[in-house]
Design an enzyme around this catalytic site. Structure first.
Site, PDB file in Angstrom:
ATOM      1  N   CYS A  88     -64.828 -53.785 123.549  1.00 22.68           N
ATOM      2  CA  CYS A  88     -63.420 -54.139 123.358  1.00 22.68           C
ATOM      3  C   CYS A  88     -62.623 -52.868 123.093  1.00 22.68           C
ATOM      4  O   CYS A  88     -63.077 -51.962 122.402  1.00 22.68           O
ATOM      5  CB  CYS A  88     -63.236 -55.180 122.264  1.00 22.68           C
ATOM      6  SG  CYS A  88     -62.862 -54.561 120.632  1.00 22.68           S
ATOM      7  N   GLU A  89     -61.448 -52.818 123.699  1.00 17.89           N
ATOM      8  CA  GLU A  89     -60.676 -51.579 123.626  1.00 17.89           C
ATOM      9  C   GLU A  89     -60.014 -51.376 122.268  1.00 17.89           C
ATOM     10  O   GLU A  89     -59.535 -50.286 121.976  1.00 17.89           O
ATOM     11  CB  GLU A  89     -59.625 -51.519 124.736  1.00 17.89           C
ATOM     12  CG  GLU A  89     -58.501 -52.511 124.610  1.00 17.89           C
ATOM     13  CD  GLU A  89     -57.510 -52.407 125.766  1.00 17.89           C
ATOM     14  OE1 GLU A  89     -57.871 -51.847 126.816  1.00 17.89           O
ATOM     15  OE2 GLU A  89     -56.380 -52.893 125.605  1.00 17.89           O
ATOM     16  N   HIS A  90     -60.001 -52.429 121.448  1.00 11.16           N
ATOM     17  CA  HIS A  90     -59.345 -52.277 120.144  1.00 11.16           C
ATOM     18  C   HIS A  90     -60.260 -51.654 119.105  1.00 11.16           C
ATOM     19  O   HIS A  90     -59.811 -50.894 118.251  1.00 11.16           O
ATOM     20  CB  HIS A  90     -58.864 -53.638 119.634  1.00 11.16           C
ATOM     21  CG  HIS A  90     -57.925 -54.316 120.583  1.00 11.16           C
ATOM     22  ND1 HIS A  90     -58.182 -55.556 121.133  1.00 11.16           N
ATOM     23  CD2 HIS A  90     -56.758 -53.895 121.107  1.00 11.16           C
ATOM     24  CE1 HIS A  90     -57.189 -55.879 121.943  1.00 11.16           C
ATOM     25  NE2 HIS A  90     -56.319 -54.893 121.949  1.00 11.16           N
ATOM     26  N   HIS A  91     -61.549 -52.025 119.148  1.00 11.06           N
ATOM     27  CA  HIS A  91     -62.479 -51.547 118.109  1.00 11.06           C
ATOM     28  C   HIS A  91     -63.644 -50.755 118.695  1.00 11.06           C
ATOM     29  O   HIS A  91     -64.466 -50.243 117.952  1.00 11.06           O
ATOM     30  CB  HIS A  91     -63.038 -52.750 117.323  1.00 11.06           C
ATOM     31  CG  HIS A  91     -61.975 -53.589 116.682  1.00 11.06           C
ATOM     32  ND1 HIS A  91     -61.440 -54.701 117.295  1.00 11.06           N
ATOM     33  CD2 HIS A  91     -61.337 -53.468 115.495  1.00 11.06           C
ATOM     34  CE1 HIS A  91     -60.513 -55.230 116.504  1.00 11.06           C
ATOM     35  NE2 HIS A  91     -60.425 -54.506 115.406  1.00 11.06           N
ATOM     36  N   GLN A 129     -61.002 -58.962 127.388  1.00 12.68           N
ATOM     37  CA  GLN A 129     -61.664 -59.942 128.252  1.00 12.68           C
ATOM     38  C   GLN A 129     -60.737 -60.436 129.365  1.00 12.68           C
ATOM     39  O   GLN A 129     -61.179 -60.674 130.494  1.00 12.68           O
ATOM     40  CB  GLN A 129     -62.165 -61.109 127.388  1.00 12.68           C
ATOM     41  CG  GLN A 129     -63.084 -62.054 128.138  1.00 12.68           C
ATOM     42  CD  GLN A 129     -63.612 -63.155 127.250  1.00 12.68           C
ATOM     43  OE1 GLN A 129     -63.874 -62.939 126.061  1.00 12.68           O
ATOM     44  NE2 GLN A 129     -63.774 -64.344 127.797  1.00 12.68           N
ATOM     45  N   HIS A 157     -67.303 -61.819 120.735  1.00 13.30           N
ATOM     46  CA  HIS A 157     -66.801 -60.478 120.412  1.00 13.30           C
ATOM     47  C   HIS A 157     -67.358 -60.020 119.063  1.00 13.30           C
ATOM     48  O   HIS A 157     -67.096 -60.660 118.044  1.00 13.30           O
ATOM     49  CB  HIS A 157     -65.266 -60.505 120.363  1.00 13.30           C
ATOM     50  CG  HIS A 157     -64.646 -60.721 121.716  1.00 13.30           C
ATOM     51  ND1 HIS A 157     -63.881 -59.748 122.340  1.00 13.30           N
ATOM     52  CD2 HIS A 157     -64.704 -61.769 122.572  1.00 13.30           C
ATOM     53  CE1 HIS A 157     -63.485 -60.203 123.521  1.00 13.30           C
ATOM     54  NE2 HIS A 157     -63.969 -61.432 123.688  1.00 13.30           N
ATOM     55  N   CYS A 159     -66.431 -57.666 117.296  1.00 15.63           N
ATOM     56  CA  CYS A 159     -65.376 -57.310 116.334  1.00 15.63           C
ATOM     57  C   CYS A 159     -64.889 -58.536 115.559  1.00 15.63           C
ATOM     58  O   CYS A 159     -64.294 -58.398 114.494  1.00 15.63           O
ATOM     59  CB  CYS A 159     -64.204 -56.609 117.031  1.00 15.63           C
ATOM     60  SG  CYS A 159     -63.320 -57.644 118.189  1.00 15.63           S
TER      61      CYS A 159
HETATM   62  N1  LIG Z   1     -56.759 -60.893 123.624  1.00 12.27           N
HETATM   63  C1  LIG Z   1     -57.834 -60.188 123.263  1.00 12.27           C
HETATM   64  N2  LIG Z   1     -57.912 -59.740 122.009  1.00 12.27           N
HETATM   65  C2  LIG Z   1     -59.017 -59.062 121.670  1.00 12.27           C
HETATM   66  C3  LIG Z   1     -60.061 -58.791 122.544  1.00 12.27           C
HETATM   67  N3  LIG Z   1     -61.003 -58.090 121.865  1.00 12.27           N
HETATM   68  C4  LIG Z   1     -60.546 -57.946 120.606  1.00 12.27           C
HETATM   69  N4  LIG Z   1     -59.339 -58.529 120.473  1.00 12.27           N
HETATM   70  C5  LIG Z   1     -58.413 -58.671 119.341  1.00 12.27           C
HETATM   71  O1  LIG Z   1     -57.582 -57.557 119.223  1.00 12.27           O
HETATM   72  C6  LIG Z   1     -56.852 -57.742 118.025  1.00 12.27           C
HETATM   73  C7  LIG Z   1     -56.449 -56.421 117.418  1.00 12.27           C
HETATM   74  O2  LIG Z   1     -55.633 -56.770 116.339  1.00 12.27           O
HETATM   75  P1  LIG Z   1     -55.165 -55.786 115.164  1.00 12.27           P
HETATM   76  O3  LIG Z   1     -54.460 -56.612 114.113  1.00 12.27           O
HETATM   77  O4  LIG Z   1     -54.437 -54.627 115.762  1.00 12.27           O
HETATM   78  O5  LIG Z   1     -56.560 -55.226 114.660  1.00 12.27           O
HETATM   79  P2  LIG Z   1     -57.373 -55.601 113.343  1.00 12.27           P
HETATM   80  O6  LIG Z   1     -56.540 -55.349 112.123  1.00 12.27           O
HETATM   81  O7  LIG Z   1     -58.675 -54.881 113.413  1.00 12.27           O
HETATM   82  O8  LIG Z   1     -57.555 -57.174 113.510  1.00 12.27           O
HETATM   83  P3  LIG Z   1     -58.687 -58.148 112.973  1.00 12.27           P
HETATM   84  O9  LIG Z   1     -59.787 -58.153 113.997  1.00 12.27           O
HETATM   85  O10 LIG Z   1     -58.014 -59.493 112.872  1.00 12.27           O
HETATM   86  O11 LIG Z   1     -59.169 -57.611 111.638  1.00 12.27           O
HETATM   87  C8  LIG Z   1     -57.727 -58.626 117.141  1.00 12.27           C
HETATM   88  O12 LIG Z   1     -57.066 -59.849 117.000  1.00 12.27           O
HETATM   89  C9  LIG Z   1     -59.010 -58.806 117.980  1.00 12.27           C
HETATM   90  O13 LIG Z   1     -59.617 -60.073 117.772  1.00 12.27           O
HETATM   91  C10 LIG Z   1     -59.933 -59.274 123.869  1.00 12.27           C
HETATM   92  O14 LIG Z   1     -60.791 -59.085 124.725  1.00 12.27           O
HETATM   93  N5  LIG Z   1     -58.806 -59.955 124.173  1.00 12.27           N
HETATM   94 ZN   LIG Z   2     -62.330 -55.708 119.079  1.00 11.58          ZN
END
Ligand SMILES: Nc1nc2c(ncn2[C@@H]2O[C@H](COP(=O)(O)OP(=O)(O)OP(=O)(O)O)[C@@H](O)[C@H]2O)c(=O)[nH]1
Ligand SMILES: [Zn+2]
Length: 199
Positions: A88-91, A129, A157, A159
């Site tokens: 996942c690109e966020h984590h 995704q 996921h 994360c």
């Molecule tokens: N739509 C989508 N969201 C994703 C995917 N993978 C991870 N995420 C979400 O990306 C979001 C990033 O949110 P942020 O609030 O910036 O990050 P965060 O504080 O680490 O969020 P939490 O995971 O809720 O603790 C989270 O809600 C994740 O669940 C994906 O493939 N698609």
């Molecule tokens: Zn993630």
């Protein structure tokens, strides 16, 4: 960064750079980078990260074009339960599950193995995704030009499991449909076939 002469030279250079950074991370989290068990970890982690993101160096359309065959078959072709492992690109944590892909040929079929191969090309990048689903869908649609194409991905996921909201059992489903799969009967036939266990 200086231009590279070839892919091998690029890979060695990038592996070394990523290795240095992993070494720093291990140090920053309070570990001893020099203890026996961790000595080679920065290099292993760098190689693993480059393996998991090798999709950036690959061209999915070229892979498909390498095995397209003229054929009159114009019924649905489904490849289901293709394992998907992405980051996942966020984590930069894994998400993983299964892809189910179908197309209706329009004069050409494609070598079956090429479909899981293009799934890997797009999965081995930093992804969400939804985009992964559309990357696969659009690549098949633009390259094979079938009468229709459908992609469904079901994934968990890490994360959301190991950290954050800590939900172990939630599964995310994404889907995309083009051409004949936009018709409800065709789409339903596909969805029925991927949910049935014929064995
Ligand atoms: N739509 C989508 N969201 C994703 C995917 N993978 C991870 N995420 C979400 O990306 C979001 C990033 O949110 P942020 O609030 O910036 O990050 P965060 O504080 O680490 O969020 P939490 O995971 O809720 O603790 C989270 O809600 C994740 O669940 C994906 O493939 N698609
Ligand atoms: Zn993630």
């Amino acid at each position: 960064m200086a231009p590279y002469k070839n892919l091998e030279e690029y890979n060695i250079e990038v592996t070394n750079e990523v290795k240095e950074r992993f070494s720093k991370i291990i140090d920053e989290i309070g570990e001893d980078v020099e203890r026996e068990g961790l000595e080679k970890t920065p290099e292993r982690a760098a190689k693993a990260m480059l393996f998991l993101t090798q999709g950036y160096q690959q061209d999915a359309a070229e892979i498909l074009k390498g095995a397209m065959f003229k054929e009159d078959y114009d019924d649905m072709v489904i490849i289901k339960d293709i394992e998907v492992y992405s980051l996942c690109e966020h984590h930069m944590l894994p998400f993983f599950g299964k892809a189910h892909i179908a197309y209706i040929p329009n004069g050409h079929i494609v070598g079956l193995s090429k479909i899981p191969r293009i799934v890997d090309v797009f999965a081995r990048r930093l992804q969400v995704q939804e985009r992964l689903t559309h990357n696969i869908l659009e690549c098949l649609n633009d390259t094979l030009r079938p009468k229709g194409v459908a992609v469904v991905i079901e994934a968990s996921h890490m994360c959301m499991m190991m950290r954050g909201v800590q939900k172990q059992n939630s599964v995310t489903t994404t889907s995309g449909f083009r051409g004949q799969f936009e018709k409800i009967e065709t789409r339903n036939e596909f969805l029925k076939l991927i949910s049935s266990d014929l064995s």
